[in-house]
Motif scaffolding. Structure first.
Motif, short mmCIF file in Angstrom:
data_model
loop_
_atom_site.label_atom_id
_atom_site.label_comp_id
_atom_site.label_asym_id
_atom_site.label_seq_id
_atom_site.Cartn_x
_atom_site.Cartn_y
_atom_site.Cartn_z
N ILE A 1 -2.04 3.06 3.34
CA ILE A 1 -2.48 2.74 4.59
C ILE A 1 -2.11 1.52 5.11
O ILE A 1 -2.17 0.60 4.42
N SER A 2 -1.45 1.60 6.36
CA SER A 2 -0.94 0.30 7.03
C SER A 2 -1.68 0.36 8.10
O SER A 2 -2.13 1.19 8.80
N PRO A 3 -1.77 -0.81 8.99
CA PRO A 3 -2.15 -1.23 10.29
C PRO A 3 -1.59 0.08 11.22
O PRO A 3 -2.23 0.43 12.05
N GLN A 4 -0.37 0.34 10.93
CA GLN A 4 0.33 1.18 11.95
C GLN A 4 -0.07 2.69 11.69
O GLN A 4 0.42 3.47 12.55
N THR A 5 -0.48 3.01 10.43
CA THR A 5 -0.70 4.30 10.22
C THR A 5 -1.91 4.97 11.14
O THR A 5 -2.82 4.50 11.35
N ASP A 6 -1.50 6.12 11.76
CA ASP A 6 -2.21 6.87 12.33
C ASP A 6 -2.81 8.50 11.69
O ASP A 6 -2.24 8.41 10.54
N GLU A 7 -3.61 8.95 12.15
CA GLU A 7 -4.29 10.25 11.49
C GLU A 7 -3.30 11.16 11.22
O GLU A 7 -3.15 11.72 10.04
N SER A 8 -2.27 11.52 11.99
CA SER A 8 -1.27 12.55 11.64
C SER A 8 -0.23 11.83 10.45
O SER A 8 0.56 12.99 9.96
N GLU A 9 -0.07 10.82 10.13
CA GLU A 9 0.52 10.29 8.99
C GLU A 9 0.06 10.60 7.61
O GLU A 9 0.50 10.34 6.56
N LYS A 10 -1.32 11.05 7.56
CA LYS A 10 -1.93 10.93 6.10
C LYS A 10 -1.53 12.43 5.73
O LYS A 10 -1.62 13.32 6.70
N LYS A 11 -1.23 12.56 4.54
CA LYS A 11 -0.93 13.82 3.93
C LYS A 11 -1.76 14.29 2.73
O LYS A 11 -2.18 13.29 2.03
N ARG A 12 -1.61 15.60 2.39
CA ARG A 12 -2.08 16.05 1.29
C ARG A 12 -1.00 16.35 0.35
O ARG A 12 0.09 16.80 0.76
N PHE A 13 -0.81 16.06 -0.97
CA PHE A 13 0.05 16.38 -1.87
C PHE A 13 -0.38 17.23 -3.15
O PHE A 13 -1.62 17.63 -3.29
N PRO A 14 0.75 18.04 -3.47
CA PRO A 14 0.36 18.61 -4.78
C PRO A 14 -0.38 18.06 -5.77
O PRO A 14 -0.18 16.75 -5.79
N LEU A 15 -1.29 18.54 -6.72
CA LEU A 15 -1.81 17.90 -7.61
C LEU A 15 -1.04 17.72 -8.85
O LEU A 15 -1.62 18.11 -9.98
N THR A 16 0.06 16.99 -8.70
CA THR A 16 0.90 16.65 -9.95
C THR A 16 1.12 14.93 -10.07
O THR A 16 1.07 14.26 -9.08
N ALA A 17 1.38 14.53 -11.40
CA ALA A 17 1.94 13.16 -11.46
C ALA A 17 2.75 12.84 -10.70
O ALA A 17 3.00 11.77 -10.18
N GLU A 18 3.80 13.87 -10.54
CA GLU A 18 5.06 13.46 -9.94
C GLU A 18 5.00 13.23 -8.58
O GLU A 18 5.80 12.53 -7.93
N SER A 19 3.97 13.86 -7.87
CA SER A 19 3.77 13.36 -6.57
C SER A 19 3.24 12.18 -6.05
O SER A 19 3.18 11.65 -5.02
N LEU A 20 2.83 11.37 -7.16
CA LEU A 20 2.32 9.88 -6.81
C LEU A 20 3.38 8.85 -6.89
O LEU A 20 4.10 8.78 -7.90
N ASP A 21 3.53 8.15 -5.59
CA ASP A 21 4.52 7.06 -5.70
C ASP A 21 4.06 5.96 -6.17
O ASP A 21 2.85 5.61 -5.70
N THR A 22 4.74 5.30 -6.96
CA THR A 22 4.06 4.15 -7.62
C THR A 22 3.82 3.01 -6.72
O THR A 22 3.25 1.95 -6.95
N ARG A 23 4.63 3.18 -5.44
CA ARG A 23 4.30 1.87 -4.35
C ARG A 23 3.09 2.29 -3.65
O ARG A 23 2.86 1.74 -2.41
N GLY A 24 2.33 3.36 -3.75
CA GLY A 24 1.48 4.03 -2.87
C GLY A 24 0.06 3.84 -3.42
O GLY A 24 -0.33 3.34 -4.36
N LEU A 25 -0.92 4.21 -2.49
CA LEU A 25 -2.39 4.08 -2.69
C LEU A 25 -2.85 5.59 -2.32
O LEU A 25 -2.56 5.83 -1.40
N TYR A 26 -3.50 6.39 -3.21
CA TYR A 26 -4.09 7.83 -2.95
C TYR A 26 -5.53 7.71 -3.25
O TYR A 26 -6.28 6.91 -4.00
N ILE A 27 -5.97 8.58 -2.34
CA ILE A 27 -7.41 8.81 -2.53
C ILE A 27 -7.63 10.37 -3.05
O ILE A 27 -7.17 11.47 -2.58
N PHE A 28 -8.44 10.73 -4.27
CA PHE A 28 -8.66 11.85 -4.75
C PHE A 28 -10.04 11.93 -4.41
O PHE A 28 -10.88 11.14 -5.08
N ASP A 29 -10.40 13.00 -3.97
CA ASP A 29 -11.64 13.58 -3.84
C ASP A 29 -12.00 14.62 -4.59
O ASP A 29 -11.45 15.77 -4.45
N ASP A 30 -12.93 14.88 -5.60
CA ASP A 30 -13.08 15.83 -6.37
C ASP A 30 -14.54 16.61 -6.18
O ASP A 30 -14.94 17.43 -6.75
#
Length: 138
Positions: free
Chosen positions: A1-30
Motif C-alpha cells: 500500500i503506497s499513497p499512490q495505490t488506487d483501488e484498481s491496483e489491489k490484487k488477489r493472489f493464489p494461496l501459495t507461499a511462492e506468490s508472497l513477495d518479501t518486499r510486500g505487505l499482504y492481507i489474508f482474510d480467513d
C-alpha cells in the motif's frame, strides 16, 4: 500500500507461499481473522508509517492503530471494508512478519491451500481429482 495505490491496483493472489513477495505487505482474510503479513524485505518506511516505532519489535505485542499518515489511513480503510463485509463478526487483525515462527505458520502458511503440504495434493489438485472421479462415475 503506497499513497499512490488506487483501488484498481489491489490484487488477489493464489494461496501459495511462492506468490508472497518479501518486499510486500499482504492481507489474508480467513473469515474469522485478518492477518497482515509483512515481508522480510519490506521497506522500513512502510513499517514505520503503519506501526510507528514498534515496527522492529515483536509483532505479537504490536497494536495496529490509525496513524497520522496517508498509508495508515488507506490500510485502516481497507481493513474496515473487510470487516464491513460481515458485520455479524468483528475480525481481529494479527500482525505477522515473514520468518517469525510459529506465528507465521499458525496464522498464514498452514492456510495457503494452493500449496502442497507434506506431500499432499494442493486444493486445485484435489478439486481436479474429484472432478475426474465424478466424470468417470457419471
Amino acid at each position: 500500500i503506497s499513497p499512490q495505490t488506487d483501488e484498481s491496483e489491489k490484487k488477489r493472489f493464489p494461496l501459495t507461499a511462492e506468490s508472497l513477495d518479501t518486499r510486500g505487505l499482504y492481507i489474508f482474510d480467513d473469515g474469522f481473522r485478518l492477518v497482515l503479513w509483512f515481508g522480510g524485505s519490506i521497506s522500513p518506511d512502510i513499517g514505520r508509517n503503519l506501526l510507528g516505532e514498534d515496527f522492529t519489535s515483536d509483532y505479537s505485542k504490536v497494536i495496529l492503530s490509525l496513524r497520522d499518515n496517508e498509508m495508515s489511513r488507506k490500510l485502516m480503510k481497507i481493513l474496515n471494508k473487510f470487516r464491513e463485509s460481515d458485520s455479524s463478526y468483528f475480525q481481529l487483525c494479527h500482525l505477522v512478519r515473514q520468518g517469525e515462527q510459529p506465528r507465521e505458520s499458525f496464522f498464514l502458511l498452514t492456510n495457503l491451500v494452493d500449496d502442497k503440504n507434506s506431500g499432499a495434493n494442493s486444493y486445485a489438485d484435489w478439486i481436479s481429482q474429484l472432478h475426474r472421479q465424478v466424470q468417470q462415475n457419471a
